[in-house]
Design an enzyme around this catalytic site. Structure first.
Site, short mmCIF file in Angstrom:
data_model
loop_
_atom_site.label_atom_id
_atom_site.label_comp_id
_atom_site.label_asym_id
_atom_site.label_seq_id
_atom_site.Cartn_x
_atom_site.Cartn_y
_atom_site.Cartn_z
N ARG A 15 0.84 -1.20 0.00
CA ARG A 15 0.00 0.00 0.00
C ARG A 15 0.87 1.25 0.00
O ARG A 15 1.11 1.87 -1.02
CB ARG A 15 -0.96 -0.04 1.19
CG ARG A 15 -2.15 0.93 1.05
CD ARG A 15 -1.83 2.35 1.41
NE ARG A 15 -1.40 2.51 2.80
CZ ARG A 15 -0.97 3.65 3.30
NH1 ARG A 15 -0.88 4.74 2.54
NH2 ARG A 15 -0.56 3.73 4.57
N ASP A 16 1.39 1.60 1.15
CA ASP A 16 2.17 2.84 1.27
C ASP A 16 3.43 2.77 0.41
O ASP A 16 3.88 3.78 -0.12
CB ASP A 16 2.53 3.07 2.74
CG ASP A 16 3.01 4.48 3.01
OD1 ASP A 16 3.01 5.29 2.07
OD2 ASP A 16 3.37 4.78 4.15
N HIS A 207 4.52 4.67 12.73
CA HIS A 207 4.70 4.59 11.28
C HIS A 207 5.78 5.61 10.92
O HIS A 207 5.53 6.82 10.95
CB HIS A 207 3.39 4.91 10.57
CG HIS A 207 3.46 4.90 9.08
ND1 HIS A 207 2.98 3.86 8.32
CD2 HIS A 207 3.98 5.80 8.21
CE1 HIS A 207 3.18 4.12 7.04
NE2 HIS A 207 3.80 5.31 6.95
N HIS A 209 9.16 7.16 8.64
CA HIS A 209 9.81 7.31 7.34
C HIS A 209 11.30 7.58 7.56
O HIS A 209 11.69 8.18 8.56
CB HIS A 209 9.16 8.43 6.54
CG HIS A 209 7.83 8.07 5.97
ND1 HIS A 209 7.54 8.15 4.63
CD2 HIS A 209 6.71 7.58 6.57
CE1 HIS A 209 6.29 7.75 4.42
NE2 HIS A 209 5.78 7.40 5.59
N CYS A 240 4.01 9.53 0.96
CA CYS A 240 2.66 10.08 0.83
C CYS A 240 2.59 10.97 -0.42
O CYS A 240 3.38 11.91 -0.56
CB CYS A 240 2.31 10.90 2.07
SG CYS A 240 0.73 11.76 1.93
N ASN A 249 9.68 4.89 3.39
CA ASN A 249 9.31 4.24 4.65
C ASN A 249 10.55 3.57 5.23
O ASN A 249 11.48 3.21 4.51
CB ASN A 249 8.25 3.17 4.42
CG ASN A 249 6.87 3.76 4.17
OD1 ASN A 249 6.17 4.13 5.09
ND2 ASN A 249 6.50 3.84 2.90
#
Length: 308
Positions: A15-16, A207, A209, A240, A249
């Site tokens: 996903r991300d 979460h 980065h 994002c 990430n």
């Protein structure tokens, strides 16, 4: 160091990780990646998001991917949802856990989901009621918890106040996101210590980065504060699409390698994980930020050069 003996890794590459890539992977390619991750014993996978395909075309086939993978008894498949409609899609498919993301920074939230932070909070309340009726776990991710690319620093008081409201409304998990890699270890430790002290029974996550190279250090700082749940992305890809400079990430194989070398259990198998990373590199046709995929494990030995 005062660290937990085990951690939970949520793999977010599907996903991300993929949502910023120019190349849009097919369902078959994503499924192959998932099978590699499954073979590495990863038990939590964020497989996609139910957002409008015009907003994030890389996620347009998320529904088909979930249907192709099917229900997994031993793997939790998680979908990102932007609103109640996303939760309804998740329920129709049988998804058991969703990730509802909104920003503490009102400016970033307007850019990301076209609504105010207050409206997103009200949306969470409706989503939580709906998900409770359908036995769906709700993880709320607070984007820009440690800084916003538009507003700059975010006050701890603002983060704590919003956390209070989420917990009052019984969010199952609250995850704090360093959306553009602005956080430092001291900042992570200070804020996470406060939320853990106030809510010792609440499940929290991070979460992070690695935009500015502090991802691994921030994980250790989070662990020292009592956090043992982390989102990571295979190969260190991602970011994002609505936050300038949000690439990178924190890398799954780098995190797993570091923690296992420290004697901290992830229950993830590093060699199959590296195979998954090499496959991702092939599918995307580019080098990945992963350090361990490039250099190999620290136990790797090289032949002595022939000096004759």
């Amino acid at each position: 160091m005062n660290l937990s003996k085990s951690v939970t890794i949520n793999e977010v590459a599907l996903r991300d990780g993929l949502q910023l890539e120019e190349k849009i992977l097919t369902v078959a390619e994503k499924k192959l990646l998932f099978e590699k991750l499954e073979n590495a014993s990863i038990l939590n996978v964020e497989f996609g998001s139910f957002v409008h395909p015009k907003a994030v075309p890389q996620m347009a086939n998320s529904k088909e991917l979930f249907m192709d993978i099917g229900q997994k008894e031993h793997v939790t498949l998680i979908s990102l949802i932007p609103n109640l409609k996303g939760a309804q899609i998740a329920a129709e498919l049988g998804v058991k856990e969703v990730n509802y993301v909104f920003s503490i920074s009102n400016t970033h939230n307007e850019q990301n989901v076209r609504k105010s932070t207050e409206r997103s909070l009200e949306g969470f309340k409706d989503i939580k009621l709906y998900c409770d009726l359908h036995n769906i776990v709700v993880d709320v991710t607070l984007a820009t918890s440690f800084g916003c690319p538009f507003e700059g620093k975010i006050s701890e008081e603002k983060v704590l106040a919003l956390t209070d409201q989420l917990i009052e409304n019984e969010a199952h998990i609250v995850t704090f996101a360093d959306t553009t890699g602005m956080a430092n270890p001291e900042q992570i430790y200070r804020l996470m210590s406060k939320v853990k002290q106030k809510y010792p029974q609440q499940l929290f996550g991070l979460h992070l980065h690695n935009t500015r190279g502090m991802g691994l250090a921030n994980i250790i700082a989070g662990m020292q504060a009592g956090i043992n749940r982390f989102d990571t992305a295979l190969g260190g890809i991602g970011g994002c699409p609505f936050a300038p400079g949000a690439t990178g990430n924190v890398c799954t194989e780098d995190v797993v390698h570091m923690l296992e070398e420290m004697g901290i259990q992830t229950n993830i198998q590093i060699d199959p994980l590296l195979e998954a990373s090499h496959l991702l590199k092939q599918l995307l046709g580019q080098q990945l930020p992963s350090y361990v995929a490039k250099a190999g494990k620290s136990t790797r030995k090289y032949p002595v050069p022939n000096q004759a």
